[in-house]
Design an enzyme around this catalytic site. Structure first.
Site, mmCIF file in Angstrom:
data_model
loop_
_atom_site.group_PDB
_atom_site.id
_atom_site.type_symbol
_atom_site.label_atom_id
_atom_site.label_comp_id
_atom_site.label_asym_id
_atom_site.label_seq_id
_atom_site.Cartn_x
_atom_site.Cartn_y
_atom_site.Cartn_z
ATOM 1 N N LYS A 241 67.504 19.911 74.062
ATOM 2 C CA LYS A 241 67.320 18.517 73.374
ATOM 3 C C LYS A 241 67.249 18.790 71.749
ATOM 4 C CE LYS A 241 65.203 15.519 76.818
ATOM 5 N NZ LYS A 241 64.947 16.419 77.948
ATOM 6 N N PHE B 222 59.062 7.581 80.913
ATOM 7 C CA PHE B 222 57.808 6.281 80.674
ATOM 8 C C PHE B 222 57.484 6.162 82.082
ATOM 9 C CE2 PHE B 222 58.874 4.979 76.234
ATOM 10 C CZ PHE B 222 58.494 5.962 75.480
ATOM 11 N N CYS C 216 63.303 8.462 81.854
ATOM 12 C CA CYS C 216 63.943 9.905 81.326
ATOM 13 C C CYS C 216 64.214 10.988 82.321
ATOM 14 C CB CYS C 216 63.280 10.303 80.134
ATOM 15 S SG CYS C 216 63.363 9.104 78.764
ATOM 16 N N GLU D 233 53.538 19.728 78.208
ATOM 17 C CA GLU D 233 54.490 20.328 79.083
ATOM 18 C C GLU D 233 54.192 21.947 79.057
ATOM 19 O OE1 GLU D 233 59.298 20.751 80.324
ATOM 20 O OE2 GLU D 233 58.624 19.820 78.082
ATOM 21 N N HIS E 256 61.649 19.534 79.371
ATOM 22 C CA HIS E 256 62.045 18.480 79.044
ATOM 23 C C HIS E 256 61.619 18.268 77.395
ATOM 24 C CE1 HIS E 256 62.287 13.956 79.231
ATOM 25 N NE2 HIS E 256 60.979 14.041 78.609
ATOM 26 N N HIS F 121 68.048 13.196 72.858
ATOM 27 C CA HIS F 121 67.545 13.023 74.045
ATOM 28 C C HIS F 121 68.382 11.771 74.702
ATOM 29 C CE1 HIS F 121 65.013 11.973 77.320
ATOM 30 N NE2 HIS F 121 63.879 11.509 76.840
#
Length: 414
Positions: free
Chosen positions: A334, A400, A163, A314, A303, A339
């Site tokens: 998002k 990931f 991502c 975050e 994010h 996403h």
């Protein structure tokens, strides 16, 4: 090193099929989430996603060509076409040996792979595969197809960092231009992951929201009731050029890219570091690259996928970088787009670029009951857009495997 500017963007998103519509939906707080139409979700834990709306690739690409490409490549071509038109580029007047393509996708042709393997499994064991199976599936094919379409013979490759992919692509393109290795690079990312294998796979890893009763409000970053992210699809394309090159060809410069930082959590296969160690390093590195301090950043596109652990890590990293009660505005787009995995960084970069142009911060929708510790610490731009002079905007992406990529954009001035 050379300065690098942005001269065009193209967006294909769940809340708008071009840059202007995408931006208008962002500032009005429109949700792109709805029940999945691409397959039967009866037996799936998650039954909704952020699909593209009122969209048919054949409206943009001849059917004879489209059949050669997976959806993720089709999405790429459509977004790139808009970016080129917005940048007013005539490639026949330019040195194509100095123009490149650096594109990103986390999953590549996952739809093609699923379809072909499913058909094989249903058969008698005789291998009857589509002759386009491999070129439709491989993750690097979109950058190749873009270069073939426009005859671009410069730097050409694909990045994959889950991502964080699109931001990684943008940073790579930024670096190659400022190092003098290219005059112009088409960059961004595309993803077409809404199918049985993706939804089922992310359900198995407990990453997706299962709020099937309220899909439009399921993506709620930083909210106490968040339960996972909402899958999205689409593409974002950005034209980067060396400053003097852009000026020489008479391009309209809409923003500048001034910093990129990459790092790793080095922690877990799918989870972020609980204290946001990689996120902290990525943001710090990007600001060092741009030669600015935290006080210079006016807007941060987080994010913020709406996962229980990821959002907290975050915010911890942001607190460590910017301190408490900073004048920074944060938002999580998002909450509207879902996403887009490998394409998330591209459309969020476009959100930052548009925010700089319009001096407006898009909101974080759906989120109401913010994590208590962070409730009064940051301005999360909840529910409504906010007018604010934006000179510097930062965009975070995490993937990931612990991949971190952060970009910084600036209002252009001579």
């Amino acid at each position: 090193m050379k300065r690098v500017v942005i001269t065009g963007t193209g967006a294909l998103t769940p809340i708008g099929n071009n840059t202007n519509d995408f931006w208008e939906s962002l500032i009005t707080g429109k949700s792109g989430s709805s029940l999945i139409t691409k397959f039967d979700t009866e037996k799936f834990k998650t039954k909704f996603a952020c699909e593209l709306k009122n969209f048919d690739p054949i409206d943009f690409i001849p059917k004879s060509e489209a059949r050669k490409y997976d959806l993720f490549t089709q999405y790429a071509l459509i977004a790139v076409d808009e970016a080129i038109r917005n940048s007013d580029i005539d490639f026949d007047k330019l040195n194509k040996n100095r123009i490149g393509v650096i594109w990103g996708s986390g999953n590549g042709g996952i739809n093609t792979f699923q379809q072909q393997i499913t058909e094989f499994a249903k058969g008698d064991g005789t291998p009857r595969f589509n002759p386009y199976f491999i070129p439709k599936m491989i993750v690097d094919i979109a950058s190749g197809v873009i270069s073939i379409k426009y005859g671009l013979r410069g730097i050409n490759f694909t990045t994959v960092s889950a991502c964080a992919t699109s931001n990684t692509s943008i940073i790579d393109a930024f670096n190659y231009i400022r190092w003098g290795k290219a005059d112009m690079i088409i960059t961004g990312g595309s993803e077409a992951p809404i199918n049985e294998s993706s939804i089922g796979g992310f359900n198995a890893s407990r990453a997706l929201s299962t709020n099937n009763k309220n899909p439009k409000s399921a993506s709620k970053p930083f909210d106490m009731e968040r339960d996972g992210f909402v899958m999205g699809e689409g593409a974002g394309a950005i034209i980067l050029e060396e400053l003097e090159y852009a000026k020489k060809r008479g391009a309209t410069i809409i923003a500048e890219i001034v910093g990129g930082g990459m790092a790793a959590d080095a922690y877990h296969l799918t989870g972020t570091h609980p204290d946001g160690e990689g996120a902290f390093l990525g943001m710090k590195s990007a600001m060092e690259d741009a030669n600015i301090s935290p006080e210079n950043i006016d807007y941060l596109n987080a994010h913020a996928t709406s996962t229980p652990l990821g959002d907290i890590s975050e915010l911890k990293a942001i607190e460590r970088v910017f301190g408490k009660k900073n004048q920074l505005n944060i938002s999580a787009t998002k909450s509207m787009t879902g996403h887009l995995l490998g394409a998330a960084g591209a459309i969020e970069a476009i959100a930052c670029i548009s925010a700089i142009q319009k001096d407006t911060i898009p909101p974080t929708i759906n989120s109401k009951n913010i994590e208590p510790y962070f409730n009064d610490m940051f301005d999360l731009t909840l529910q409504s857009a906010k007018e604010k002079t934006i000179n510097f905007a930062m965009s975070n992406t995490f993937g990931f495997g612990g991949h971190i990529a952060t970009t910084i954009f600036k209002k252009y001035s001579e």
